[in-house]
Design an enzyme around this catalytic site. Structure first.
Site, short mmCIF file in Angstrom:
data_model
loop_
_atom_site.label_atom_id
_atom_site.label_comp_id
_atom_site.label_asym_id
_atom_site.label_seq_id
_atom_site.Cartn_x
_atom_site.Cartn_y
_atom_site.Cartn_z
N HIS A 45 28.23 83.63 27.68
CA HIS A 45 27.10 83.73 28.61
C HIS A 45 26.02 84.62 28.00
O HIS A 45 26.32 85.54 27.24
CB HIS A 45 27.53 84.23 29.99
N ASP A 47 23.50 86.14 29.89
CA ASP A 47 22.98 87.19 30.77
C ASP A 47 23.83 88.46 30.65
O ASP A 47 24.99 88.42 30.22
CB ASP A 47 22.95 86.72 32.24
N ASP A 78 29.70 92.80 26.11
CA ASP A 78 29.77 91.77 27.17
C ASP A 78 28.45 91.04 27.24
O ASP A 78 27.60 91.40 28.03
CB ASP A 78 30.09 92.46 28.51
N GLU A 112 26.52 84.07 34.38
CA GLU A 112 27.94 84.41 34.55
C GLU A 112 28.10 85.67 35.38
O GLU A 112 29.00 85.78 36.21
CB GLU A 112 28.61 84.59 33.19
N GLU A 113 27.22 86.65 35.13
CA GLU A 113 27.39 87.96 35.77
C GLU A 113 27.18 87.92 37.28
O GLU A 113 27.57 88.85 37.98
CB GLU A 113 26.46 89.00 35.13
N HIS A 338 29.79 96.71 31.32
CA HIS A 338 29.11 97.09 32.57
C HIS A 338 28.90 98.61 32.67
O HIS A 338 28.43 99.09 33.70
CB HIS A 338 29.86 96.61 33.82
C1 LIG Z 1 33.09 86.96 41.35
S1 LIG Z 1 31.58 86.38 40.87
C2 LIG Z 1 31.04 87.65 39.80
C3 LIG Z 1 31.57 87.51 38.45
C4 LIG Z 1 31.71 88.83 37.77
N1 LIG Z 1 31.96 88.58 36.40
C5 LIG Z 1 31.89 89.56 35.49
O1 LIG Z 1 31.84 90.74 35.73
C6 LIG Z 1 32.84 89.62 38.42
O2 LIG Z 1 32.53 90.40 39.34
O3 LIG Z 1 34.00 89.51 38.04
ZN LIG Z 2 30.92 88.82 30.43
ZN LIG Z 3 30.19 91.13 32.59
#
Ligand SMILES: CSCC[C@H](NC=O)C(=O)O
Ligand SMILES: [Zn+2]
Ligand SMILES: [Zn+2]
Length: 373
Positions: A45, A47, A78, A112-113, A338
């Site tokens: 991804h 983003d 990430d 994706e995020e 993150h």
């Molecule tokens: C559940 S939709 C959000 C997706 C997010 N993905 C990465 O951190 C996560 O919170 O896991």
């Molecule tokens: Zn990721």
């Molecule tokens: Zn992430």
């Protein structure tokens, strides 16, 4: 106008000429040496999550490299590292003139995020995705601070739940009964007790990793208008990550029964409810795993297979029947996805390119499988 010698050729012209040499002639375009076989999909991804700039040692979008070789940037782990590692590994293999039976596709997807709802969730339903004929996919993993590499074969399912409690409003100087707050408090207590139980289960069993138990966090509390007014409505929002071996129906009934036990007028709604957990086998019955783990063994890499605690686009890929592993080749690296000061050492990044350069030939050379026909 005379053309320059090959050593002086502009790199863009060289790339253009390399591309022209690939015989992508319809009706049988040469995307791989055996297009009847399913392909390898390398997904990443593009983003990244937001930053709190004031907590960073360096501008998170400058990609500052310190004197030791650490590159600081949002996305360093990430997962912009992986996108470039895929490209560099494929570039290396192309330069060396390798050809494999299976085609390798790379996808660079948005959103994706924030759940992939406008990205991979839609893409896997499109004819363009099916035209890729993916037989196996790689997507992101998480760094490992030890010498080992973590590889993810499944994911927990995100369930985002809002519990709304309604009750009697009134003057806050009185002993009001049946208030929204006290019933919400009961549900919060039930859910946090469950959280504690899962936490203890994880703590007491060294064989269990985080992704193998169900987690929950209380992430929002809403309601109320004034200190002295008992509100008629209050709500609490929870981020559950449900382990893949949980009985989903029974778990939802459990949530409902906690609401009912709190009293009249307590309901729940889902903002997100993933119902299709899939497990990619990590034994030699899975030829993709066999190829993946064989290369790691040959390279003396220790693998730690785990369930992804968070949610990635791999859940959509697996749900349409494509086996997939989550792998970001970062060992000896603190887990900073993150987080503030997300960073990756350049040597780890480069080693990752080496790893993909070995993995891709093995995966793209997995012999024909029953699922290919
Ligand atoms: C559940 S939709 C959000 C997706 C997010 N993905 C990465 O951190 C996560 O919170 O896991
Ligand atoms: Zn990721
Ligand atoms: Zn992430």
């Amino acid at each position: 106008m005379t053309s320059k010698g090959p050593e002086e050729e502009h790199p863009s012209v060289t790339l253009f000429r390399q591309y022209l040499r690939i015989r992508t002639v319809q009706p049988k375009p040469d995307y791989g040496t055996n297009p009847t076989l399913s392909s390898i999909l390398l997904n990443s991804h593009t983003d990244v999550v937001p930053v709190f700039k004031e907590h960073w040692s360096h501008d998170p979008f400058e990609a500052f490299k310190d004197s030791e070789g650490y590159i600081y940037a949002r996305g360093a782990q990430d997962m912009k590292c992986v996108s470039i590692q895929y490209l560099e590994a494929v570039r290396r293999l192309k330069v060396e003139g390798h050809r494999f039976p299976r085609t390798i596709h790379m996808t660079f997807v948005p959103d994706e995020e924030v759940g992939g709802h406008q990205g991979m969730e839609l893409f896997v339903q499109r004819p363009e995705f099916h035209a890729l004929r993916a037989g196996f996919a790689l997507d992101e993993g998480i760094a490992n601070p030890t010498d080992a590499f973590t590889v993810f074969y499944s994911e927990r399912s995100p369930w985002w739940v809002r519990v709304t409690s309604t009750g009697r409003p009134g003057h806050a100087s009185r002993f009001m009964e049946d208030t929204a707050a006290e019933k919400l408090h009961k549900v919060v207590s039930s859910i946090l007790a469950f959280r504690e139980k899962e936490w203890q289960r994880l703590q007491s069993n060294p064989h269990l990793k985080e992704g193998a138990v169900t987690s929950v966090n209380l992430t929002k509390l809403e309601g109320g208008v004034a200190y002295n007014v008992v509100p008629a409505t209050m709500s609490a929002s929870f981020d559950f990550r449900v382990a893949p071996d949980v009985d989903f129906k029974a778990f939802e009934e459990q949530l409902q029964s906690w609401c009912q036990a709190a009293g009249e007028g307590v309901t729940l709604e889902f903002a997100q409810k993933w119902m299709h957990p899939r497990v990619t086998p990590t034994d030699d019955s899975n030829p993709w795993w066999a190829a993946f783990s064989r290369v790691c063994k040959d390279m003396n890499l220790t693998l730690e297979p785990e369930i992804m605690p968070a949610a990635t686009d791999n859940r959509y890929i697996r749900a349409v029947g494509v086996p997939a592993l989550g792998f970001s080749p970062m060992n000896r690296t603190p887990v900073l996805l993150h987080d503030h000061d997300e960073r990756l050492h350049e040597a780890v990044f480069l080693r990752g390119v080496d790893i993909y350069t070995r993995l891709l030939p093995a995966l793209a050379s997995v012999p024909a499988l029953p699922s290919d026909s």
